[in-house]
Design a protein around this motif. Structure first.
Motif, PDB file in Angstrom:
ATOM      1  N   PRO A   1       0.822  -1.209   0.000  1.00 13.09           N
ATOM      2  CA  PRO A   1       0.000   0.000   0.000  1.00 13.09           C
ATOM      3  C   PRO A   1       0.862   1.268   0.000  1.00 13.09           C
ATOM      4  N   ASP A   2       0.614   2.149  -0.965  1.00  9.98           N
ATOM      5  CA  ASP A   2       1.472   3.313  -1.165  1.00  9.98           C
ATOM      6  C   ASP A   2       0.620   4.449  -1.725  1.00  9.98           C
ATOM      7  N   LEU A   3       0.534   5.558  -1.000  1.00  3.53           N
ATOM      8  CA  LEU A   3      -0.250   6.695  -1.471  1.00  3.53           C
ATOM      9  C   LEU A   3       0.310   7.263  -2.773  1.00  3.53           C
ATOM     10  N   ALA A   4       1.623   7.292  -2.892  1.00  9.11           N
ATOM     11  CA  ALA A   4       2.233   7.865  -4.089  1.00  9.11           C
ATOM     12  C   ALA A   4       1.906   7.043  -5.331  1.00  9.11           C
ATOM     13  N   ALA A   5       1.756   5.732  -5.178  1.00 13.27           N
ATOM     14  CA  ALA A   5       1.511   4.857  -6.323  1.00 13.27           C
ATOM     15  C   ALA A   5       0.024   4.603  -6.564  1.00 13.27           C
ATOM     16  N   ALA A   6      -0.821   4.884  -5.586  1.00  9.55           N
ATOM     17  CA  ALA A   6      -2.253   4.634  -5.734  1.00  9.55           C
ATOM     18  C   ALA A   6      -2.873   5.631  -6.711  1.00  9.55           C
ATOM     19  N   ASN A   7      -3.964   5.225  -7.333  1.00  7.46           N
ATOM     20  CA  ASN A   7      -4.644   6.037  -8.338  1.00  7.46           C
ATOM     21  C   ASN A   7      -5.674   6.936  -7.657  1.00  7.46           C
ATOM     22  N   LEU A   8      -5.294   8.180  -7.406  1.00  8.00           N
ATOM     23  CA  LEU A   8      -6.162   9.116  -6.701  1.00  8.00           C
ATOM     24  C   LEU A   8      -7.433   9.394  -7.501  1.00  8.00           C
ATOM     25  N   ASP A   9      -7.315   9.538  -8.822  1.00 10.58           N
ATOM     26  CA  ASP A   9      -8.492   9.813  -9.641  1.00 10.58           C
ATOM     27  C   ASP A   9      -9.502   8.671  -9.561  1.00 10.58           C
ATOM     28  N   ALA A  10      -9.013   7.443  -9.596  1.00 13.68           N
ATOM     29  CA  ALA A  10      -9.909   6.292  -9.516  1.00 13.68           C
ATOM     30  C   ALA A  10     -10.614   6.243  -8.161  1.00 13.68           C
ATOM     31  N   VAL A  11      -9.892   6.610  -7.102  1.00 12.90           N
ATOM     32  CA  VAL A  11     -10.505   6.640  -5.773  1.00 12.90           C
ATOM     33  C   VAL A  11     -11.608   7.682  -5.722  1.00 12.90           C
ATOM     34  N   MET A  12     -11.383   8.845  -6.342  1.00 13.19           N
ATOM     35  CA  MET A  12     -12.408   9.883  -6.357  1.00 13.19           C
ATOM     36  C   MET A  12     -13.646   9.414  -7.119  1.00 13.19           C
ATOM     37  N   VAL A  13     -13.450   8.712  -8.207  1.00 12.26           N
ATOM     38  CA  VAL A  13     -14.589   8.182  -8.971  1.00 12.26           C
ATOM     39  C   VAL A  13     -15.368   7.179  -8.120  1.00 12.26           C
ATOM     40  N   ALA A  14     -14.657   6.308  -7.413  1.00  7.70           N
ATOM     41  CA  ALA A  14     -15.325   5.338  -6.538  1.00  7.70           C
ATOM     42  C   ALA A  14     -16.107   6.049  -5.441  1.00  7.70           C
ATOM     43  N   GLY A  15     -15.521   7.106  -4.870  1.00  6.85           N
ATOM     44  CA  GLY A  15     -16.226   7.876  -3.849  1.00  6.85           C
ATOM     45  C   GLY A  15     -17.453   8.572  -4.411  1.00  6.85           C
ATOM     46  N   ASP A  16     -17.325   9.122  -5.633  1.00  4.42           N
ATOM     47  CA  ASP A  16     -18.476   9.752  -6.280  1.00  4.42           C
ATOM     48  C   ASP A  16     -19.623   8.757  -6.449  1.00  4.42           C
ATOM     49  N   THR A  17     -19.280   7.548  -6.867  1.00  9.42           N
ATOM     50  CA  THR A  17     -20.300   6.515  -7.076  1.00  9.42           C
ATOM     51  C   THR A  17     -21.012   6.179  -5.773  1.00  9.42           C
ATOM     52  N   GLU A  18     -20.234   6.003  -4.700  1.00 12.10           N
ATOM     53  CA  GLU A  18     -20.842   5.691  -3.411  1.00 12.10           C
ATOM     54  C   GLU A  18     -21.714   6.837  -2.917  1.00 12.10           C
ATOM     55  N   ARG A  19     -21.300   8.066  -3.194  1.00  8.07           N
ATOM     56  CA  ARG A  19     -22.100   9.220  -2.783  1.00  8.07           C
ATOM     57  C   ARG A  19     -23.427   9.240  -3.535  1.00  8.07           C
ATOM     58  N   GLN A  20     -23.417   8.916  -4.817  1.00 11.82           N
ATOM     59  CA  GLN A  20     -24.647   8.868  -5.596  1.00 11.82           C
ATOM     60  C   GLN A  20     -25.574   7.775  -5.084  1.00 11.82           C
ATOM     61  N   ILE A  21     -24.998   6.628  -4.746  1.00  8.52           N
ATOM     62  CA  ILE A  21     -25.806   5.539  -4.189  1.00  8.52           C
ATOM     63  C   ILE A  21     -26.446   5.980  -2.875  1.00  8.52           C
ATOM     64  N   TYR A  22     -25.683   6.672  -2.059  1.00  8.67           N
ATOM     65  CA  TYR A  22     -26.192   7.176  -0.783  1.00  8.67           C
ATOM     66  C   TYR A  22     -27.350   8.142  -1.013  1.00  8.67           C
ATOM     67  N   TYR A  23     -27.190   9.061  -1.962  1.00  5.69           N
ATOM     68  CA  TYR A  23     -28.263  10.010  -2.245  1.00  5.69           C
ATOM     69  C   TYR A  23     -29.510   9.292  -2.765  1.00  5.69           C
ATOM     70  N   ARG A  24     -29.318   8.321  -3.664  1.00  8.73           N
ATOM     71  CA  ARG A  24     -30.454   7.603  -4.204  1.00  8.73           C
ATOM     72  C   ARG A  24     -31.211   6.878  -3.077  1.00  8.73           C
ATOM     73  N   ARG A  25     -30.453   6.328  -2.133  1.00 10.18           N
ATOM     74  CA  ARG A  25     -31.086   5.647  -1.002  1.00 10.18           C
ATOM     75  C   ARG A  25     -31.839   6.646  -0.119  1.00 10.18           C
ATOM     76  N   ARG A  26     -31.251   7.808   0.119  1.00 13.75           N
ATOM     77  CA  ARG A  26     -31.914   8.834   0.924  1.00 13.75           C
ATOM     78  C   ARG A  26     -33.222   9.297   0.282  1.00 13.75           C
TER      79      ARG A  26
END
Length: 435
Positions: free
Chosen positions: A296-321
């Motif tokens: 596990p390495d922050l420098a090597a991890a894909n920050l953009d992909a993590v943001m996309v995954a977070g966006d998706t989870e946020r949309q799911i949360y809103y849809r559930r709300r």
């Protein structure tokens, strides 16, 4: 599995209502709790009840847990928290809460320690001089406390002539989900007692949705003067929260430099828009991505992909709300259009008029959906408040608690045939609005 992977997987599975990974901001709110805890009955002021209210995801539970930890760890105070996640539904539940307070204040033992005891005696029986042994069973029932007065009476009976209470001994009752309080119930009676009593050093801290002050008033807690409304964190507080959580990951073996932590923290804070629930969402996406890496390495991890995954989870949360609100999409959008439009604040009368107008203009399918779900207008408003698609600000005006939630609702499609009353996924945009 390595230690760092165990750490990351544990965090990836941690619920949002657990103890916060890193607590930032809320200095005024924490200071208010600490200040009130220093002036309690019987010497201090009565009716020191504090109410913390806000939309789901605003961090109410995290604040309660953080305040609890601070009070427990204070070197000069003997403070015991009594954390009640939901209002007790029975008299037995209320008595158990009072028993918890009594354990700390007057030194009683919990009921599980009051066991049946036996005493055996030897002697001669009266028949033919036969020796034998008789056993006497003694049952020591635990005391039952039904209110502040019974705790005070127990203490007086055992400490006559002594100081009433130690100067640093107190109990903080932390009640979550306060909006669930109903009038004329055991829980309402308990809150009334703790709110008005002048006998024992107890501070009542309640947390609930933004309509909780009205709920408490209906339940008999009038004149709750200490009311704090929780909104989002500011940009610096959100960044501080994210970077502190990321530094903890480095301490457990995740690779990365300070520049990596700062970059990830700033990006997460910006995406979350300062909303505590969203900070948790984007950090969870970070833990999941790092856990999949052999090293596990922050420098090597894909920050953009993590943001996309977070966006998706946020949309799911809103849809559930939105689905939980039960409010048909046309009506929900009309309310948020009124909120976001220029003009006067949306107070209760204006909100009712806006909903009535939206119902009259909605497609027949949605009008029927509303009527089937809600018997009164109040039921519909309460459902939207519980779901967090509507909130009340400090002035009493109705509002959208999160900017990106309003964006989600206003950009939703009309054709949502699943019958849930929810809103479909928003139309795709070049970039989601923050927050």
């Amino acid at each position: 599995m390595s230690e760092v992977h165990e750490f990351l997987e544990d965090r990836a599975e941690t619920a949002a209502r657990s103890y916060p990974w890193a607590f930032a901001g809320r200095e005024a709110e924490v200071a208010r709790i600490l200040a009130l805890s220093r002036s309690l009955p019987p010497e201090g002021a009565a009716s020191q009840t504090l109410l913390i209210q806000g939309a789901p995801g605003s961090g109410k539970t995290s604040l309660l847990i953080h305040a609890q930890r601070m009070l427990e760890e204070h070197p000069d105070w003997k403070t015991a928290p009594c954390h009640i996640e939901n209002p007790p539904g029975t008299r037995q539940g209320v008595n158990e809460a009072y028993g918890h307070m009594a354990e700390h204040l007057v030194g009683t033992s919990p009921a599980r320690f009051f066991d049946t005891t036996q005493r055996s005696t030897k002697g001669r029986a009266g028949v033919a001089g036969i020796s034998g042994e008789r056993t006497h069973t003694t049952i020591s029932p635990p005391p039952v406390f039904t209110g502040a007065a019974s705790i005070a009476a127990w203490h007086r009976a055992r400490h006559a002539g002594q100081q009433a209470w130690g100067p640093a001994r107190r109990v903080i009752v932390l009640l979550d989900e306060t909006q669930g309080i109903r009038p004329d119930t055991p829980a309402a009676e308990m809150l009334q007692d703790l709110h008005t009593q002048r006998r024992i050093p107890v501070l009542l801290v309640c947390a609930g949705l933004s309509n909780s002050v009205n709920r408490l008033d209906r339940a008999g807690l009038s004149r709750v003067e200490n009311v704090l409304g929780l909104g989002g964190l500011d940009e610096e507080e959100a960044r501080d929260c994210a970077t502190r959580a990321l530094r903890q990951a480095l301490e457990h073996g995740v690779r990365g430099a300070r520049a990596d932590v700062d970059a990830w923290g700033a990006r997460i804070a910006r995406a979350a828009g300062g909303w505590p629930r969203h900070l948790h969402t984007y950090l969870q996406a970070t833990w999941k991505a790092l856990a999949k890496m052999p090293e596990p390495d922050l420098a090597a991890a894909n920050l953009d992909a993590v943001m996309v995954a977070g966006d998706t989870e946020r949309q799911i949360y809103y849809r559930r709300r939105v689905g939980l609100s039960g409010c048909p999409s046309h009506i929900l959008r009309a309310i948020h259009q009124r909120i976001s439009g220029a003009g006067k604040p949306l107070y209760e009368g204006a909100l009712r008029n806006a909903i009535a107008r939206a119902i009259s203009q909605a497609p027949e399918r949605e009008r029927q959906d509303w009527d089937e779900r809600f018997s009164t207008l109040d039921d519909g408003i309460d459902s939207m408040l519980r779901a967090g698609v509507l909130s009340i600000d400090e002035t009493g005006a109705y509002c959208s608690p999160i900017p990106s939630l309003a964006h989600f609702i206003l950009s939703s499609e009309d054709d949502h045939p699943d019958g849930t009353g929810g809103t479909s996924a928003p139309r795709r945009t070049a970039s989601p609005s923050p927050g």
